[in-house]
Scaffold this motif. Sequence first.
Motif, short mmCIF file in Angstrom:
data_model
loop_
_atom_site.label_atom_id
_atom_site.label_comp_id
_atom_site.label_asym_id
_atom_site.label_seq_id
_atom_site.Cartn_x
_atom_site.Cartn_y
_atom_site.Cartn_z
N TYR A 42 0.84 -1.21 0.00
CA TYR A 42 0.00 0.00 0.00
C TYR A 42 0.87 1.25 0.00
N CYS A 45 2.78 1.56 -3.41
CA CYS A 45 1.97 1.49 -4.63
C CYS A 45 2.22 0.21 -5.43
N LEU A 47 0.40 -2.41 -6.58
CA LEU A 47 -0.98 -2.85 -6.78
C LEU A 47 -1.10 -4.34 -7.04
N GLN A 50 -1.09 -5.99 -3.66
CA GLN A 50 -2.37 -5.74 -2.99
C GLN A 50 -3.47 -6.60 -3.60
N SER A 77 -9.23 2.87 -7.14
CA SER A 77 -9.28 3.96 -6.17
C SER A 77 -7.95 4.09 -5.41
N LEU A 78 -7.36 2.95 -5.05
CA LEU A 78 -6.05 2.98 -4.39
C LEU A 78 -5.01 3.61 -5.31
N LYS A 79 -5.06 3.22 -6.57
CA LYS A 79 -4.10 3.76 -7.55
C LYS A 79 -4.26 5.27 -7.70
N ILE A 82 -4.33 7.01 -3.47
CA ILE A 82 -3.38 6.66 -2.42
C ILE A 82 -1.94 6.67 -2.90
N CYS A 83 -1.70 6.09 -4.06
CA CYS A 83 -0.33 5.91 -4.57
C CYS A 83 0.48 7.20 -4.53
#
Length: 149
Positions: A42, A45, A47, A50, A77-79, A82-83
Amino acid sequence: MKIIFIVSFTLLFCLQSFAQLPKESSLYKEILAMDTAFFEAYNNCDLDAQDAMISEKIEFFHDKGGYTTDKQGLLESLKNNICGKVKRTLVEGSFEVHEIPNYGVVAMGYHTFYNKQEPDAEQKPGRFINLLTKNEKEIWQLTKVISLH
């Protein structure tokens, strides 16, 4: 008096059956290692890593963002959000693991998210509750996540 005894016994049984695993247990260490690996991915990054640790049947509950069961949408959404922008740290001493027979485990504790774009912003720990099961390859995966900030 009989009712008080029954209620007391029931509460005692429930508390004992959901007792936290000792930190020395192999299962506790295994789940802590999984949590560490997930948030290492996380924070950096990764992915793909994850993706491997999130079940296809994920249910993600977030007190600000709502509810989703869309794994690909969650990864996207994480990409996008958050990244490179956010770093998670586990609050020392807060991690708990509870075994759930015929299911897997519940891992919970407190963590803090640091927004790299707002380095002076106040950081408050948030509560997390993660349910994990093993997939067909015997790899622990997140199946339900409750994130409270």
